[in-house]
Write an enzyme that holds these catalytic residues in place. Sequence first.
Site, PDB file in Angstrom:
ATOM      1  N   CYS A 111      27.682  48.412  59.675  1.00 39.20           N
ATOM      2  CA  CYS A 111      27.226  48.204  61.057  1.00 39.20           C
ATOM      3  C   CYS A 111      28.185  47.387  61.910  1.00 39.20           C
ATOM      4  CB  CYS A 111      25.846  47.557  61.061  1.00 39.20           C
ATOM      5  SG  CYS A 111      24.590  48.560  60.257  1.00 39.20           S
ATOM      6  N   HIS A 168      18.611  51.412  66.335  1.00 35.70           N
ATOM      7  CA  HIS A 168      19.790  50.975  65.580  1.00 35.70           C
ATOM      8  C   HIS A 168      20.678  52.176  65.291  1.00 35.70           C
ATOM      9  CE1 HIS A 168      22.490  48.993  63.080  1.00 35.70           C
ATOM     10  NE2 HIS A 168      21.709  48.525  62.113  1.00 35.70           N
ATOM     11  N   HIS A 189      23.022  41.101  66.852  1.00 43.33           N
ATOM     12  CA  HIS A 189      22.856  42.296  66.020  1.00 43.33           C
ATOM     13  C   HIS A 189      21.373  42.658  65.967  1.00 43.33           C
ATOM     14  CE1 HIS A 189      24.007  45.288  63.162  1.00 43.33           C
ATOM     15  NE2 HIS A 189      23.213  44.803  62.226  1.00 43.33           N
TER      16      HIS A 189
END
Length: 326
Positions: free
Chosen positions: A70, A249, A212
């Site tokens: 990520c 996400h 995040h």
Amino acid sequence: MNLIGTAEQYLEPSTSGIDKFRESIYKVDDLQLRKLGSTVVVQTMASGISAYLGGKLGLGNQTTTNSSACITGAESILMAYERIKTGQATKMLAGSTSDSGPYIWAGFDAMKVCTYKHNSSPKQGSRPMSASASGFVPGSGAGAMVLESLDSALKRNATIYGEIIGGHINSGGQRGTGTMTAPNSIAVQRCIKGALQNAGIKAGEVDAINGHLTATSKDATEIQNWSIALNRKGSDFPYINSLKSTIGHCLSAAGSIECVASILQLHHDFIFPNINCEDLNPEISDAIDFNRIPQQLLNTNVNIVAKASFGFGDVNACIILKKYAK
């Protein structure tokens, strides 16, 4: 060497081409090799998207692909920044992308990190920092930024949306609290501090954070890490937001998409809202003031934004972005 007009791609398609893989496997098993087609390799190789764009745009310099879960998008931008900073390029195209579909998301669903409690109310499903968060909502897409030296941008009269003034990348080494899927908080804090040091700014100068923040149990841990690293808490904490509350996400695409959103905040003087976190996680409210988590779009001067991404493998990236002052 004159590098004006050259560019580099860091576009990570580590989960791209899964449907093509599946289709190809069945054909191979059925000994139907002639039906595979001549593009199966370039459609499924990790660097396929970078190479495709490099050819379409006629780019030179270096065309490469990084893959770091990520943090991929944020890492790619910092890699491009460093290449320009060291004089190896003048312009860079840096970004990331991610595939979607059941063959991507099933594995995450099996890990029980995707929400299932809002299937009948999808708009309420993505809930970063919320007490009722139950996992992330799958997203996909791509984001990219053109980076270049200031001299080059001014020479061609380009619109300058903001500056990258520093950043840091590290790994917790899966030591202590760090695992393949969980962060080492000490490393996260060091990453944030390292980014500030590299940018040459003090923690008190950060106006906003784009975190995040994935709507999992680690959101509170991330806030605590920010608070410790910046030595700021309560009402002194910067504004913080999560684009994932709006778009879900996007895995390897998340960092680059969120960097684009962060830069737009600088350029247009606003902070985008966090949705679905009216019921703030009490562990978060114990650390920072509720007003530092905007629920509505906030029109305000933003000078410095810290953008961070954290990923599987105990990897971390933080970029410091600044408003461009003519």
